[in-house]
Design a protein around this motif. Structure first.
Motif: not given
Lengths: 155, 75
Positions: A26, A28, A128, B39, B41-44, B47-48, B50-52, B54-56
């Protein structure tokens, strides 16, 4: 092959050390190849360096160095993507974030990197479930005598 | 974007294998049930994101010497 790294200059790595992230990670999504470079021999930290982008590198750490009983289910989809046959195939790493100084270090426990070290395949999964925070505060304590263990469950 | 109006208890079908139901509506909160193959993927979304983010943020270069005092735990 030679690669340019953010933290160690130009280094020589083996093609076999390259870990493929078929989906990117995520933020990148285009970055699909990384190599793991331990900070030094007995350090807890491992640098995950992009093969293609010199300035793209993450400080990571194994969760067993941080907390006990880190548990989550690995989905069938991820098992298939990473060709995981057993728990012994994988290592877990969590991304470390340091804003200004080591004192404000946080570790992303919500999105572990799962790496199949036998197939050199990786994915950052997102848990999640409100159980593990994106910003888990962690202090480097010189007197770390506590017992830690990590247990992962296959789902 | 397709916009649909649904009442509590009503559903939406996506293809023949994803079923979304409105379980509860309370004030400004909607409880949604999703039946989908494993198979998918279900995400709020937040949340996705915030991870994005955080990675940056985590790619910023820092002085690694300050980390060297943390040694690997003995197995």
């Amino acid at each position: 092959m030679q690669i340019q790294t953010r933290d160690f200059g130009m280094i020589e790595i083996d093609q076999e050390e390259v870990i493929e992230f078929p989906e990117g990670i995520p933020g990148f999504l285009e970055e699909k190849q990384f190599v793991l470079l331990p900070l030094d021999e007995d350090s807890s930290f491992i640098i995950m360096q992009s093969i293609n982008t010199q300035n793209l590198a993450f400080i990571t750490i194994e969760p067993k160095e941080i907390i006990a009983n880190y548990e989550f289910n690995i989905s069938e989809k991820t098992e298939n993507l990473l060709k995981i046959k057993g728990i012994e195939d994988i290592i877990l790493l969590n991304v470390v974030n340091i804003k200004d100084s080591v004192e404000d270090m946080t570790i992303n426990l919500a999105a572990p990197l799962i790496i199949n070290i036998k197939e050199n395949l990786g994915k950052q999964v997102i848990l999640d479930n409100n159980k593990y925070p994106v910003k888990f505060k962690f202090q480097i304590d010189d007197d770390q005598t506590q017992e830690h263990s990590a247990e992962e469950m296959m789902g | 974007m397709l916009i649909l109006t649904r009442k509590k208890g009503e559903k939406i079908l996506i293809d023949d294998n994803i079923e979304i139901s409105i379980v509860e509506i309370k004030g400004n909160k909607v409880k949604i049930g999703i039946d989908a193959p494993k198979d998918i993927e279900i995400l709020r979304e937040e949340v996705y994101r915030s991870v994005e983010q955080e990675n940056i943020d985590a790619t910023r270069k820092i002085d690694l010497d300050s980390l060297k005092s943390l040694k690997k735990k003995k197995e």
